[in-house]
Every structure is written in structure tokens, then in C-alpha cells.
Design a protein around this motif. Structure first.
Motif, short mmCIF file in Angstrom:
data_model
loop_
_atom_site.label_atom_id
_atom_site.label_comp_id
_atom_site.label_asym_id
_atom_site.label_seq_id
_atom_site.Cartn_x
_atom_site.Cartn_y
_atom_site.Cartn_z
N ASP A 171 8.51 22.30 -11.85
CA ASP A 171 9.78 23.03 -11.83
C ASP A 171 10.43 22.99 -10.46
O ASP A 171 11.61 22.64 -10.32
CB ASP A 171 9.57 24.51 -12.21
CG ASP A 171 9.22 24.68 -13.68
OD1 ASP A 171 9.22 23.66 -14.38
OD2 ASP A 171 8.96 25.82 -14.10
N TYR A 172 9.66 23.42 -9.47
CA TYR A 172 10.23 23.50 -8.12
C TYR A 172 10.56 22.12 -7.58
O TYR A 172 11.54 21.96 -6.84
CB TYR A 172 9.26 24.21 -7.17
CG TYR A 172 9.84 24.39 -5.80
CD1 TYR A 172 10.80 25.38 -5.55
CD2 TYR A 172 9.46 23.56 -4.75
CE1 TYR A 172 11.36 25.53 -4.30
CE2 TYR A 172 10.01 23.71 -3.49
CZ TYR A 172 10.96 24.70 -3.27
OH TYR A 172 11.51 24.85 -2.03
N TYR B 31 14.02 21.13 -8.67
CA TYR B 31 15.02 21.82 -7.83
C TYR B 31 15.10 21.17 -6.45
O TYR B 31 16.18 20.89 -5.93
CB TYR B 31 14.66 23.30 -7.72
CG TYR B 31 15.32 24.01 -6.56
CD1 TYR B 31 16.69 24.24 -6.55
CD2 TYR B 31 14.55 24.45 -5.48
CE1 TYR B 31 17.29 24.88 -5.49
CE2 TYR B 31 15.14 25.09 -4.42
CZ TYR B 31 16.51 25.31 -4.41
OH TYR B 31 17.11 25.94 -3.35
N PHE C 226 18.54 28.89 -4.61
CA PHE C 226 17.41 29.49 -5.31
C PHE C 226 17.89 30.26 -6.54
O PHE C 226 17.22 30.31 -7.56
CB PHE C 226 16.64 30.44 -4.38
CG PHE C 226 15.48 29.77 -3.70
CD1 PHE C 226 14.43 29.26 -4.45
CD2 PHE C 226 15.43 29.68 -2.33
CE1 PHE C 226 13.36 28.65 -3.84
CE2 PHE C 226 14.36 29.06 -1.71
CZ PHE C 226 13.32 28.54 -2.46
N LEU C 227 19.07 30.88 -6.42
CA LEU C 227 19.63 31.62 -7.55
C LEU C 227 19.83 30.71 -8.75
O LEU C 227 19.49 31.06 -9.89
CB LEU C 227 20.97 32.24 -7.13
CG LEU C 227 21.69 33.08 -8.19
CD1 LEU C 227 20.91 34.35 -8.50
CD2 LEU C 227 23.10 33.43 -7.73
N TYR D 30 16.28 29.83 -10.18
CA TYR D 30 15.65 30.91 -10.95
C TYR D 30 16.39 31.20 -12.25
O TYR D 30 15.78 31.59 -13.24
CB TYR D 30 15.52 32.17 -10.09
CG TYR D 30 14.40 32.05 -9.08
CD1 TYR D 30 13.08 31.89 -9.51
CD2 TYR D 30 14.65 32.08 -7.73
CE1 TYR D 30 12.04 31.75 -8.60
CE2 TYR D 30 13.63 31.94 -6.80
CZ TYR D 30 12.33 31.78 -7.24
OH TYR D 30 11.30 31.64 -6.35
N LYS E 14 15.13 28.49 -14.55
CA LYS E 14 13.72 28.74 -14.86
C LYS E 14 13.59 29.88 -15.88
O LYS E 14 12.78 29.80 -16.81
CB LYS E 14 12.99 29.10 -13.57
CG LYS E 14 11.47 29.15 -13.67
CD LYS E 14 10.87 29.35 -12.30
CE LYS E 14 9.38 29.62 -12.37
NZ LYS E 14 8.62 28.51 -12.93
N PHE E 15 14.42 30.93 -15.70
CA PHE E 15 14.38 32.08 -16.61
C PHE E 15 14.78 31.66 -18.03
O PHE E 15 14.11 32.02 -19.01
CB PHE E 15 15.33 33.17 -16.08
CG PHE E 15 15.47 34.33 -17.01
CD1 PHE E 15 14.45 35.28 -17.14
CD2 PHE E 15 16.62 34.49 -17.78
CE1 PHE E 15 14.58 36.35 -18.01
CE2 PHE E 15 16.75 35.56 -18.65
CZ PHE E 15 15.73 36.49 -18.77
N GLU F 278 12.18 29.52 -19.88
CA GLU F 278 10.85 30.11 -19.99
C GLU F 278 10.26 29.94 -21.40
O GLU F 278 9.09 29.61 -21.57
CB GLU F 278 10.93 31.61 -19.65
CG GLU F 278 9.60 32.23 -19.28
CD GLU F 278 9.07 31.72 -17.94
OE1 GLU F 278 7.86 31.45 -17.90
OE2 GLU F 278 9.85 31.58 -17.00
N TYR G 227 17.12 21.38 -16.89
CA TYR G 227 17.07 22.00 -15.56
C TYR G 227 18.36 21.70 -14.80
O TYR G 227 18.99 22.59 -14.22
CB TYR G 227 15.87 21.48 -14.76
CG TYR G 227 14.65 22.36 -14.87
CD1 TYR G 227 14.65 23.64 -14.31
CD2 TYR G 227 13.50 21.92 -15.53
CE1 TYR G 227 13.53 24.45 -14.41
CE2 TYR G 227 12.38 22.73 -15.63
CZ TYR G 227 12.41 24.00 -15.07
OH TYR G 227 11.31 24.80 -15.17
#
Length: 611
Positions: free
Chosen positions: A10-11, A14, A25-26, A29, A32-33, A36, A46
Motif C-alpha cells: 500500500d505505502y 503511494y 498522506f491525506l 489514507y 486506504k480507508f 479496506e 489506489y
């Protein structure tokens, strides 16, 4: 290549995309949310979610999968077909049409975050309903003709666009009036109010005035009071005239603990007419909140300049309403109404159009009464608006008294020029103790920068000037000193101060310091410096923060490189803050590249209203 189902990656996704697409980062996330509970987390999804989040952060209401150049570049770089890209998005669990309450909504080829889709859809339907010609109030047409003639006697201008705006505002429940500096928006506003009061006399309609910021609301009231004295109003009408304005947040009763408004669709504002100044500053959410709180038969009048910068938050609402600067024509039905007010010669100058939708509710003031034919400010604003580089160059190379372009030899020369301007225009502020005198003096000059950070940003400029004035002071005096100008950078509900409010620190005879803010409720609001937190020194401010303000003279600083932060709308907005003179300090190369670049925000509002 597009499938990445390992959650540990995931990271990494990004990280691989953040620099090229300005992801935060916003954005990460957020994606990612939503992913989920997705059965398969893919590289495409993504990217799509981070990109949608980033574009909304930067002011767009939606993204267009077919027209967005960055998406096309992404697909080409990673060798992904557009069909596959769309298929994965459409099949995901978080995307759907508006009949499904999902996080991401699509309509045609536009994708929105759910709430922005609903704001836009509601507002478009609201405007369309208010603008319908069958809803025109023509019951008092004979009385209106007499009153219009009273306030707009025979004019040399044909057609008189102020008169056109007044007629539209009186017969339609929605009217947007766009006009550049000095075109008479305040004058026509006063005449519109007077006409509406006379039409309903002896009844008194409830008229509310508001603007996006306290500064703009204050200036609205000052301008209206000044205009009233120049227009021959009957004493009875003067008695009823509204001479108070508020911010939109205050008007709607903002509740900081819940982030909601007291007045909403369940609890409507008791107002017959709402007039909003500086409408180009209003974002989609706030505009939707305002309209939602109005009674069904209330009249809404928006005033602004469609060529100015759009709001900081998502949307370019006023620009979209006013057709993004394109020419506007009017319906045959509306021209028939105007025959009651204009002779044939006047009507000939009003263009017809088949694509009307809301055009009959839009007025543009085209004649500047502030800047005559000799004015460089008026000429330059027009040249920037029209992307006329040759005309801009001619203006800079001429001997016009109100335009001056200074090109520093190097950065050291740039800083020296900043110091010279500061000494000439700000030094006396440090000796003033009376708030009236201090604020009047502070309105005479301002340094504007398009940038926040870096060598040419306001942080550096304010630091250069503050060091110049405080180098001999001790550490305590450097923090707070007489004449220090400050700007609030975050809403302060304890002190009832809002983002963009400006204040000046003044010292009394006992050496006690208080920060004075101009107030809508009373002459001044005073706050002890220790009670203030989120603020900055403001010898220089960003162009965005200057919206809603005017200064006699301004200095616009430009970097010695081409910055994507600079645009035509930003330069135009900066120029039109000045009443008497504009100085430029920086690179002409930077200036010319700026006006070739237009702010592009993706929105479905334009298409809903105009296509």
C-alpha cells in the motif's frame, strides 16, 4: 502490472506516485480507508482514489476520466488501457450512481466525492428553478418602468448595463452581476435596493447583505453608505435602507462545535432578498448551504467579478454561473420584456442566444467609471484578461503614471527594493497610536505576493521587513510592537475573529499593547496579544488573502522563475486590488508566463447550467 493485492505494498504505491502527482498522506489514507473492504486492491484503484482526493483538495469538484490530461499521462506511463481503467473503477464497491449512497458518485463521465456531488446537484437545480422566465414577476411592470426611469434617466451609454442589471434583479428571483473594478457594482446595488423598496412601499421587504469575509462585508457597507449619499434617495426609502452586512457564516449562524449552521433547509432565514458581495470567493459547499437556507420565494443577488480568482475551497461557482468568461446572449422572451425599458437602439446592442438556460439572469457591467482611457491599471487588467501580451508590453514601456515595472538585477537588489518600499510606505505606521489613523494609513499600500514560501513568498518578505524595523529592539519588543500589522490565519471562535481578518497592534500612553481589529458590530474589537494564536505578520500578504480588499497603491512581487502557482486570474486579481497605482517588482518573463496560464478546475456545474 496493474494488480497489486499485497497489503504491504500500500505505502509503496503511494510513495511511487506522491512526487509526480502531489499526493499527500491525506490522499493516501483516504484511498486506504475506502479500499479496506475491497476484494481486490489494485494499483488503478489506489491511483484513482488518491487522484480524486488530491484534485478535490486543490479545488476541483470532480474529475473527468476522458478529458483529464494527468490521467491520460498515467495510463500511457503504466501501459494501462482506458477501458480497463474505467472497468475497474465502475466495478468497485465504493462507486455508484446518485441513487446509491456510495462514497464516490459518477454521472456521465464525471466522478465526485459524494457530498460535493450533492452540493453541486442541489445548487444547479436551485439556480435553474430561480431563473425560469415563467417565474418572472411582471405584475408591477408599469410601476417598475417609472421607478427604473427615475434611477436610470437617459444615458450616453447604450445599452446602460447597470440599468440592465437592475431590471434583471427586480423581475427575477436570481441574478448574478459581474463587473470589474470601478464598473459600478456598488452603485447598481444601491439602486436595486432602492427600486425594490419603492416597488413594495409601504411594505418593507427584509433585505440582508453579506459577503464571504468580515473584511469584504465591512467594505460592502462602507461602499453602500458612500453611494447612498451620491444618489438622490427619498427620505422614506433611506429610512428602510439596510446599512449592515455580515459574513455568510454569521448570517447562517455557524455552530463551531457541530460544524453546522443554525439556518438550513429545516430552519429557513427570514429574508425576502439576500445580496451577496465578492461572490467569486464563495466555494460550492458554502454557496449550497446559503441557498438551502433561503425561503422558496426569496430573491438571491450575487455580485462579483467572474475573471477573479476562484474560492480557496473546492468550486469555481461564480465563474461557472457566469459562463467562464464566454459571451452571454439572451432569450427572445427576455428581449420582449426589455422592450418595456429600452428603445430599439439600446435593444440592438443586447445579443440574442439560443443557448439560454440561465443567461437571462446574468448581467455584466462593462464600463469602468474608476479608470478612464488614460489609466494604466484599467488597460493592464483588460490586457491580462484577454491574454494580450503585446498590449501588456506596450503598457510597461509607456509613461503611464499608475503602472511601474521594476526588474531587479539579482535577488540582493530585489531585497533592497523591498526595504525601500517598506521604509517609504510602512515606517510611519510604527509611530501611529490612533486606530482610525493607523487603519487609514494601512489601507494606502500593500505588498502582494503569489507565493507563501520561498525567497519570494510572504514569509520571507514579512521577515525582511520586520527585521528592518525591529533589529534594534529587544526580544520581547520584536514579538509585539506598536504598528505591527497581523492577519488571522485560522478561525478563532473564542475571540470571534476569522481567517483573513487584519489587525494592528497599538500601544497606549501607559505602554500597554492591544491588537485592534475593525469590527462589523462596533467600531473596533481589541484583543490582548497573548490571547491571539493563529496569526502572521502582514506587511505582505498573498493575493488570495487580499481578495475583498482594496488599497490605494500595491506592489506585486514576482519570482525570477516560472511558477505554476502563478496564473492569469491571480495576476488580474492582484492588479484590481489597486485604486491609484500598481508597482511590479520581479521578472517580466514570470509575468508573461503567468497570464498565459489559466486556473483549471473540473466541475459539472458549468455543464448543468449551460449545456
Amino acid at each position: 502490472m496493474n494488480r497489486l493485492t499485497n497489503p504491504d505494498l500500500d505505502y509503496n504505491i503511494y510513495n511511487s506516485l506522491k512526487e509526480e502527482y502531489s499526493f499527500s498522506f491525506l490522499d493516501f489514507y483516504f484511498s486506504k480507508f475506502l479500499l479496506e473492504n475491497e476484494a481486490e486492491k489494485s494499483f488503478i484503484l489506489y491511483f484513482f482514489l488518491m487522484y480524486l482526493s488530491m484534485q478535490t483538495r486543490k479545488g476541483s469538484i470532480c474529475i473527468d476520466l476522458d478529458k483529464d490530461e494527468k490521467i491520460s499521462e498515467f495510463l500511457a506511463k503504466y501501459v494501462i488501457s482506458k477501458d480497463l481503467f474505467k472497468k475497474e473503477i465502475y466495478e468497485s464497491s465504493f462507486v455508484g450512481t446518485d441513487d446509491k449512497n456510495l462514497p464516490v458518485i459518477f454521472e456521465k463521465n464525471l466522478f465526485y466525492l459524494n457530498r460535493y456531488y450533492n452540493y453541486e446537484k442541489f445548487f444547479a437545480e436551485f439556480i435553474m428553478q430561480k431563473s425560469q422566465t415563467e417565474n418572472y414577476d411582471l405584475k408591477k411592470i408599469d410601476k417598475l418602468k417609472k421607478i427604473i426611469q427615475k434611477y436610470f434617466p437617459l444615458s450616453e451609454i447604450n445599452p446602460d448595463w447597470q440599468k440592465f442589471a437592475a431590471i434583471t434583479a427586480c423581475i427575477s428571483n436570481f441574478c448574478a452581476v459581474s463587473g470589474g473594478p470601478g464598473t459600478g457594482k456598488t452603485t447598481v446595488t444601491v439602486k436595486i435596493i432602492a427600486i425594490l423598496l419603492e416597488l413594495d412601499y409601504p411594505k418593507k421587504p427584509e433585505i440582508l447583505l453579506c459577503a464571504p469575509t468580515g473584511k469584504a462585508a465591512s467594505r460592502m457597507v462602507e461602499a453602500i453608505i458612500s453611494a447612498i449619499s451620491n444618489i438622490g434617495l427619498d427620505d422614506e426609502i433611506k429610512k428602510y435602507f439596510p446599512v449592515k452586512a455580515s459574513t455568510i457564516h454569521r448570517l447562517l449562524g455557524f455552530l463551531p462545535k457541530t460544524n453546522k449552521f443554525l439556518y438550513n433547509k429545516e430552519n429557513r432565514l427570514k429574508a425576502d432578498i439576500v445580496i451577496v458581495d465578492e461572490a467569486s470567493m464563495i466555494d460550492m459547499k458554502l454557496m449550497s448551504n446559503l441557498c438551502e437556507a433561503l425561503e422558496d420565494d426569496a430573491k438571491l443577488i450575487l455580485l462579483g467579478d467572474r475573471f477573479q480568482l476562484a474560492s480557496v475551497s473546492p468550486g469555481s461557482v461564480f465563474g461557472d454561473i457566469c459562463k467562464r468568461g464566454e459571451k452571454i446572449g439572451y432569450s427572445e422572451k427576455y428581449i420582449d420584456v426589455l422592450k418595456e425599458f429600452y428603445d430599439e437602439k439600446g435593444l440592438e446592442q443586447i445579443p440574442l442566444s439560443e443557448n439560454i438556460k440561465i443567461s437571462d439572469s446574468i448581467s455584466e457591467l462593462k464600463k469602468s467609471y474608476r479608470f478612464d482611457e488614460k489609466s494604466g491599471i484599467g488597460k493592464l487588467a483588460e490586457a491580462v484578461k484577454n491574454v494580450d501580451l503585446k498590449k501588456c508590453s506596450e503598457i510597461f514601456n509607456s509613461d503611464l503614471e499608475d503602472i511601474e515595472f521594476i526588474e531587479p538585477e539579482n535577488y540582493s537588489d530585489f531585497k533592497n527594493n523591498i526595504k525601500k518600499f517598506a521604509l517609504k510606505n510602512y515606517k510611519r505606521l510604527l509611530d501611529l497610536k490612533d486606530p482610525d489613523t493607523a487603519f487609514k494609513f494601512f489601507s494606502e499600500f500593500m505588498i502582494l505576493s503569489p507565493l507563501n514560501e520561498g525567497d519570494y513568498g510572504i514569509s520571507t518578505l514579512n521577515s525582511i521587513i520586520e527585521n528592518l524595523f525591529t533589529s534594534k529592539k529587544n526580544s520581547d519588543e520584536k514579538n509585539w510592537y506598536n504598528g505591527k500589522p497581523v492577519i488571522i490565519t485560522q478561525n478563532d471562535y473564542v475571540n470571534n475573529l476569522f481567517n483573513g481578518d487584519t489587525g494592528i497592534c497599538l500601544e497606549n500612553e501607559k505602554g500597554e499593547k492591544k491588537v485592534f481589529f475593525q469590527s462589523l458590530e462596533s467600531e473596533y474589537k481589541t484583543v490582548h496579544p497573548v490571547r491571539l494564536n493563529e496569526l502572521k505578520t502582514v506587511f505582505a500578504m498573498t493575493v488570495h488573502k487580499s481578495q475583498g480588499s482594496e488599497f490605494d497603491n500595491i506592489l506585486i512581487t514576482l519570482p525570477d522563475y516560472d511558477s505554476k502557482a502563478l496564473s492569469r486570474e491571480l495576476i488580474y486579481t492582484a492588479i484590481t486590488r489597486a485604486k491609484k497605482k500598481v508597482y511590479f517588482l520581479g521578472s517580466r518573463f514570470s509575468f508573461y508566463n503567468s497570464i498565459k496560464r489559466s486556473v483549471s478546475r473540473s466541475s459539472g456545474l458549468y455543464y448543468r447550467l449551460w449545456t
